[in-house]
Write an enzyme that holds these catalytic residues in place. Structure first.
Site, short mmCIF file in Angstrom:
data_model
loop_
_atom_site.label_atom_id
_atom_site.label_comp_id
_atom_site.label_asym_id
_atom_site.label_seq_id
_atom_site.Cartn_x
_atom_site.Cartn_y
_atom_site.Cartn_z
N LYS A 276 0.84 -1.19 0.00
CA LYS A 276 0.00 0.00 0.00
C LYS A 276 0.87 1.24 0.00
CE LYS A 276 -4.61 -1.02 1.59
NZ LYS A 276 -5.73 -0.55 2.43
N GLU A 362 -18.91 -8.56 9.79
CA GLU A 362 -19.98 -7.89 10.52
C GLU A 362 -20.94 -8.87 11.17
OE1 GLU A 362 -18.49 -5.20 7.26
OE2 GLU A 362 -19.17 -7.28 7.34
N ARG A 390 -25.35 -5.62 6.94
CA ARG A 390 -24.81 -6.93 6.58
C ARG A 390 -25.02 -7.97 7.67
NH1 ARG A 390 -19.05 -6.57 3.91
NH2 ARG A 390 -20.05 -7.75 2.27
#
Length: 623
Positions: A276, A362, A390
């Site tokens: 990243k 979740e 979710r």
């Protein structure tokens, strides 16, 4: 002319000789950094996928071959190479291009993504459709290691592994980070895989797929790794041919490997290692800081704010969590991979044993909290409104049905701005209030948010507090951990004829409208249990009632008021103002609210048009 300026679609890219791809990638990375620093957006993840994006569009015949990007916040290079370079200055702005893939935006955006872990399922569906229709095309899912922690990704792998004749390629973009630092057993497994065997060259397909120089390097590494324990490749157990890991920034490795994979049949799994922030040292050093940025000077990097800003609701929650944890050792904090976004950095530092980051999971986060509650702990689940969607089954079945004592702190409620419809928390009031045993509160300012969190925490059952993204109105925050009476609102302004029943963030603009109209304004506080007595009182004392909420009108807080009036047999002209029955695109939050009539002037205008300038009638405002 720069190379990038000659690329208007992937067909142009595929015309380039191989030796020009590296200079093109360098130009693309420079363009990305310059552009995002002016508009804001997701930076670290996009700098990390430049070469992978170039290689995919170079090797595969897009858009005939389908690429599905998991989450999709790493698709800026993809957008630039697929005809949207000249629009990139409008990124995430009103009427501009989205920060995520959107099918309506481009034929190259084959699937709309913004929530994690959906790519393998969608790509498998596309591959199965191609097989059924007799079409020769590839479906490619690009998924990050953070997204691989979610159950849905493994459900798709489990299904895909038995579809032996589907042309599906899953690319694991392993950058050792989701948004927050990575957690869990899978991440440790990938780390062991990397340290034990950098290239899986001795595996069956690996020998035939890895290009010559890479294969030689792999053999040398293996010779020097005698005695190392090489872990079993779990992905092969799912029925995939596993290839990798390979360097995701080395086009000389990526392109030949992808070209060889293109000729293979059945489910393939390519493990690519990227970094990243690649190519921008500041983002490489602090990828979380540069994950989602505002405008900044690339030469100087992101600087701390010089003037103290108003405290955000997220900070209010983070401070409350630590203060309540100091009072009650039963408190535990849970987040599904959003430590920074949900304001839990301080809590993690001060109470590490009571902090649980469960990864991008979740559903698990909610049921995990339910299990803790069964044993007398006091779980607080910090989750974005859009992400709680979710885990709706778990919310109903595992928490509410059993009336378990779980507190939900719902950040990013209402319109969120630049991230757009995928991240907007527009539906929580509607989807929460219909669940038995739930208490649902909406905070009108920072101090009330703290009081509501305390009230929810002390309520012996499931309770949710919703609050918007960003800063509040600048209200003074009391340090005491005080509660408010359950199910009781308050009149904030006394007026005549019109009573505005405002919920949460709409109290402030409702008060502005009330000043213009000399209307009564009530801060309703609770969507459930609704203050029915206050509703009756306001109906008795006024000619017209107006509800205002930063949530969907259909099934929301206004609907709760209408139901209460009907139950009481009260017939009173009622207007319901809220978010219209459509998905609202990205843009400046204040401008978006004004566009749907939810600023002070807009509320006053709607009331004048419906009641004070004509015959009263029941109105539901859907835009």
């Amino acid at each position: 002319m720069n190379l990038l300026e000659t690329i208007n679609n992937p067909a142009d890219l595929r015309k380039l000789p191989r030796h020009q791809l590296k200079p093109l990638a360098d130009e693309l990375r420079t363009f990305l950094l310059d552009s995002v620093s002016k508009t804001g957006g997701h930076l670290s993840s996009n700098l990390g996928t430049v070469e992978l994006t170039v290689a995919l569009h170079y090797v595969f015949n897009t858009p005939h071959d389908r690429i599905v990007w998991d989450v999709g916040h790493q698709t800026y290079s993809h957008k630039i190479l697929t005809g949207r370079r000249d629009q990139f200055h409008t990124l995430r702005q009103l009427d501009g291009i989205s920060g995520f893939p959107r099918r309506v935006e481009s034929e190259y955006d084959t699937f709309g993504t913004a929530h994690s872990s959906t790519s393998i399922s969608a790509a498998l569906g596309m591959a199965a459709a191609a097989k059924l229709k007799g079409e020769q095309r590839h479906a490619i899912a690009v998924i990050g290691d953070g997204s691989m922690t979610a159950g849905m990704a493994f459900e798709a792998l489990n299904n895909a592994g038995v579809e032996e004749d589907c042309n599906l390629l899953v690319i694991l973009n392993d950058n050792d980070m989701s948004i927050s630092p990575p957690v869990g057993a899978l991440n440790r497994y990938l780390a062991r895989l990397m340290s034990g065997q950098f290239y899986a060259a001795a595996k069956n397909v690996g020998k035939s797929v890895l290009p010559g120089p890479v294969l030689e390097l792999a053999k040398k590494l293996e010779e020097h790794a005698k005695g190392m324990v090489v872990p079993a490749t779990m992905f092969e157990e799912f029925g995939f041919n596993y290839i990798g890991p390979i360097d995701g920034h080395d086009l000389d490795s990526l392109i030949p490997t992808l070209q060889n994979i293109r000729n293979l049949k059945g489910p393939q799994f390519l493990h690519v290692v990227t970094k990243k922030g690649q190519g921008y040292k500041l983002a490489e050093a602090e990828p979380i800081l540069y994950h989602g940025t505002g405008k900044f000077n690339p030469a100087e990097g992101i600087k701390p704010a010089t003037a103290p800003a108003k405290i955000t609701y997220t900070e209010v929650f983070g401070n409350w969590l630590c203060d309540m944890a100091a009072k009650d050792e039963r408190l535990v904090g849970i987040t599904p991979a959003m430590r920074e976004g949900s304001g839990m950095v301080r809590f993690n530092a001060e109470y590490p044993k009571r902090y649980f980051d469960v990864g991008i999971a979740e559903q698990h986060s909610v049921t995990f909290g339910a299990g803790l509650a069964c044993e007398g702990m006091k779980p607080v689940v910090a989750i974005y409104s859009t992400f709680l969607q979710r885990a709706y089954d778990q919310l109903i079945h595992d928490v509410a049905l059993q009336n378990l004592d779980v507190t939900f702190a719902l950040d990013r409620a209402g319109i969120v701005g630049a991230d757009g419809a995928t991240h907007a928390g527009n539906y929580d009031l509607a989807y929460l209030r219909c669940i038995p045993n739930m208490v649902v509160m909406a905070a009108s300012d920072e101090n009330e948010c703290r009081q509501m969190l305390t009230t929810a925490y002390h309520y012996p059952g499931p309770a949710a507090v919703r609050y918007p993204r960003g800063a509040g109105i600048g209200a003074a925050i009391a340090q005491e951990l005080t509660t408010i009476p359950l199910g009781k609102g308050e009149v904030r302004r006394q007026g005549e004829r019109v009573a505005i029943l405002a919920f949460g963030s709409m109290v402030a603009p409702a008060l502005k409208a009330g000043e213009q109209l000399n209307a009564t304004v009530a801060n309703m506080r609770f969507v459930k249990p609704l203050d029915v007595e206050l509703v009756k009182q306001l109906a008795a004392d006024h000619d017209y009632l107006v509800t205002v909420e930063e949530g969907c009108v259909m099934g929301g807080a206004g609907a709760a008021v209408a139901e209460a009036l009907a139950e009481a047999g009260i017939v009173k002209p009622l207007q319901m103002l809220g978010l219209p029955d459509k998905f609202i695109d990205h843009g400046d939050p204040a401008k978006l609210l004004a566009s749907v009539g939810l600023d002070g002037d807009g509320i006053a205008k709607s009331i004048k048009q419906r009641f004070l300038g004509g015959e009263p009638r029941l109105v539901v405002n859907n835009g």
